[in-house]
Design an enzyme around this catalytic site. Structure first.
Site, short mmCIF file in Angstrom:
data_model
loop_
_atom_site.label_atom_id
_atom_site.label_comp_id
_atom_site.label_asym_id
_atom_site.label_seq_id
_atom_site.Cartn_x
_atom_site.Cartn_y
_atom_site.Cartn_z
N ASP A 1 -7.48 -1.81 0.07
CA ASP A 1 -6.53 -2.78 0.64
C ASP A 1 -7.31 -4.07 0.86
OD1 ASP A 1 -4.00 -2.50 3.22
OD2 ASP A 1 -4.92 -4.31 2.39
N HIS B 1 -6.74 -0.83 8.22
CA HIS B 1 -5.78 0.13 8.77
C HIS B 1 -5.97 1.52 8.17
CE1 HIS B 1 -3.95 -3.98 8.46
NE2 HIS B 1 -3.72 -3.76 9.74
N GLU C 1 -2.01 -5.24 -1.67
CA GLU C 1 -1.66 -6.12 -0.55
C GLU C 1 -2.07 -7.58 -0.73
OE1 GLU C 1 0.37 -5.37 1.96
OE2 GLU C 1 0.47 -3.20 1.97
N HIS D 1 4.20 1.14 4.07
CA HIS D 1 2.81 0.81 3.71
C HIS D 1 1.82 1.18 4.82
CE1 HIS D 1 2.26 -3.54 5.51
NE2 HIS D 1 2.95 -2.77 6.33
N ASP E 1 -6.90 -6.41 2.70
CA ASP E 1 -7.05 -6.79 4.11
C ASP E 1 -8.23 -6.13 4.79
OD1 ASP E 1 -4.18 -4.87 5.37
OD2 ASP E 1 -6.29 -4.26 5.30
N HIS F 1 0.80 -1.23 0.00
CA HIS F 1 0.00 0.00 0.00
C HIS F 1 0.83 1.29 0.00
CE1 HIS F 1 -4.49 0.97 1.04
NE2 HIS F 1 -4.08 1.56 -0.07
N ASP G 1 -3.28 3.63 7.68
CA ASP G 1 -2.09 3.91 6.85
C ASP G 1 -1.72 5.39 6.89
OD1 ASP G 1 -2.74 1.46 4.17
OD2 ASP G 1 -2.51 1.26 6.34
N ASP H 1 -9.93 -0.31 4.16
CA ASP H 1 -8.72 -0.89 4.76
C ASP H 1 -9.03 -1.23 6.22
OD1 ASP H 1 -5.28 0.18 4.18
OD2 ASP H 1 -5.97 -1.42 5.52
C1 LIG Z 1 -1.51 -0.26 12.00
N1 LIG Z 1 -0.17 0.13 11.61
C2 LIG Z 1 0.76 -0.89 11.17
C3 LIG Z 1 0.23 -1.71 10.03
C4 LIG Z 1 0.15 -1.03 8.72
C5 LIG Z 1 -0.55 -1.90 7.67
C6 LIG Z 1 -0.40 -1.35 6.31
B1 LIG Z 1 -1.52 -1.80 5.28
O1 LIG Z 1 -1.22 -1.23 4.01
O2 LIG Z 1 -1.58 -3.23 5.18
O3 LIG Z 1 -2.79 -1.31 5.69
C7 LIG Z 1 1.00 -1.96 12.23
C8 LIG Z 1 1.58 -1.51 13.50
N2 LIG Z 1 1.39 -2.53 14.55
C9 LIG Z 1 2.12 -3.78 14.23
C10 LIG Z 1 1.97 -4.82 15.33
C11 LIG Z 1 2.37 -4.23 16.67
C12 LIG Z 1 1.65 -2.93 16.95
C13 LIG Z 1 1.86 -1.95 15.81
C14 LIG Z 1 2.07 -0.17 10.79
O4 LIG Z 1 3.06 -0.84 10.54
O5 LIG Z 1 2.05 1.10 10.77
MN LIG Z 2 -4.35 -2.82 5.68
MN LIG Z 3 -3.35 -0.46 3.61
#
Ligand SMILES: CN[C@](CCCC[B-](O)(O)O)(CCN1CCCCC1)C(=O)O
Ligand SMILES: [Mn+2]
Ligand SMILES: [Mn+2]
Ligand SMILES: [Mn+2]
Length: 305
Positions: A227, A121, A272, A136, A229, A96, A123, A119
């Site tokens: 996304d 998330h 993704e 991402h 997911d 992403h 992002d 999503d």
């Molecule tokens: C929620 N934020 C995450 C996930 C981002 C997902 C990107 B997508 O494109 O797939 O939507 C995860 C951060 N967490 C990871 C596990 C421990 C707590 C933080 C990050 O790495 O910033």
């Molecule tokens: Mn996501």
């Molecule tokens: Mn995303």
């Protein structure tokens, strides 16, 4: 519908191999043929080629900044060209972080965009708030006018110009938002329909409110960044960051059917899909087929026939 397809086989916005296979998997599942069979004119522009970047050491918390910046600059040019050719652009990811280039390129062709971000998330971590450094999880932070002062200088990122206002963004499907991201969303007053709101209101009300909101003043072209997911892992397990309690297949498709009927869809991302995160062939094909069906819903496929 006139559709221009771009493949972006890129994975360096996150740590897991395999997401670069997304474009070929989605094409092999017959996306072009299926869109044509439902009456679309389709031009496949092929894949963006990305430069090799060596010694791409992290900067602070940001991983692979040079590769991500370079890839998105190339993607931006490709999306701009597809829009200049008069098509609705479909960007097949890849992770992403590619939304940076996709939305930049779209905004270069269409001044005033609204963004619908589907999503699990948000992002919207900045380089300084990201808990992982994976870009991402950050793309929106580089694109929003109101966050520009919070973004440090990064190599190969200087070409990026904020192009979206906080008031022109709607999130759907949120269920895994970092604390700092929630702070940003609240501070900026960004509209979001988490899975709680999806459960409370139902998806049709969510879509009705989403469109009323983004069209409240003027009908802006829509950039739909999808996304995979966002869907429940029971439907789309083959993805890098699956989160339980997601959208059903029906809810996911309803979103695309509703966006389609606005007539304002101007570009979309489908990102993704990662085959290496599927434990069986069935898991991979379920994920890929869902991605194809979501794209088809954007371009007029109706379940009524
Ligand atoms: C929620 N934020 C995450 C996930 C981002 C997902 C990107 B997508 O494109 O797939 O939507 C995860 C951060 N967490 C990871 C596990 C421990 C707590 C933080 C990050 O790495 O910033
Ligand atoms: Mn996501
Ligand atoms: Mn995303
Ligand atoms: Mn809140």
């Amino acid at each position: 519908h006139s559709v221009g397809i771009i493949g972006a086989p890129f994975s360096k916005g996150q740590p897991r191999d395999g997401v670069e296979k997304g474009p070929e998997l989605i094409r092999s599942a017959g996306l072009v043929e299926k869109l044509r069979a439902q009456g679309c004119a389709v031009k496949d522009y092929g894949n963006v080629t990305f430069e090799e970047v060596s010694n791409d050491e992290p900067i602070g918390n940001v991983k692979s900044p040079r590769a991500v910046g370079s890839a998105n600059q190339r993607l931006s040019a490709a999306v701009h060209a597809v829009k200049n050719d008069g098509h609705t652009c479909v960007m097949l990811g890849g992770d992403h972080s590619l939304a940076i280039g996709s939305i930049q390129g779209h905004a270069a062709a269409k001044k005033d965009l609204s963004v619908v971000w589907v999503d699990a998330h948000a992002d919207i971590n900045t380089p300084l708030t990201s808990p992982t450094g994976n870009i991402h999880g950050q793309p929106m932070s580089y694109l929003i006018h109101e966050l520009h002062s919070k973004i440090p200088v990064l190599p190969n990122f200087s070409w990026i110009k904020p192009c979206v206002s906080a008031k022109d963004i709607v999130y759907i499907g949120l269920r895994d938002v970092d604390p700092e991201e929630h702070h940003i969303l609240t501070l900026l007053g960004i509209k979001g329909y988490s899975m709680t709101e999806v459960d409370r209101l139902g998806i049709s009300k969510v879509m009705e409110e989403t469109c009323d909101y983004i069209f409240s003043k003027v009908k802006k072209p829509i950039h739909l960044s999808y996304d995979i997911d966002a869907l429940d892992p029971s439907i789309s397990p083959a993805t890098g960051t699956p989160v339980v309690g997601g959208l059903t297949y029906r809810e996911g498709v309803y979103i695309t059917e509703h966006i389609c009927q606005t007539g304002m869809l101007s570009a979309m991302d489908m990102v993704e899909v990662n085959p290496k995160r599927g434990r069986t062939e069935d898991e991979i094909s379920s994920t890929v087929n869902a991605a194809v069906d979501l794209i088809r819903g954007c371009f007029g496929k109706l379940r009524e026939g």
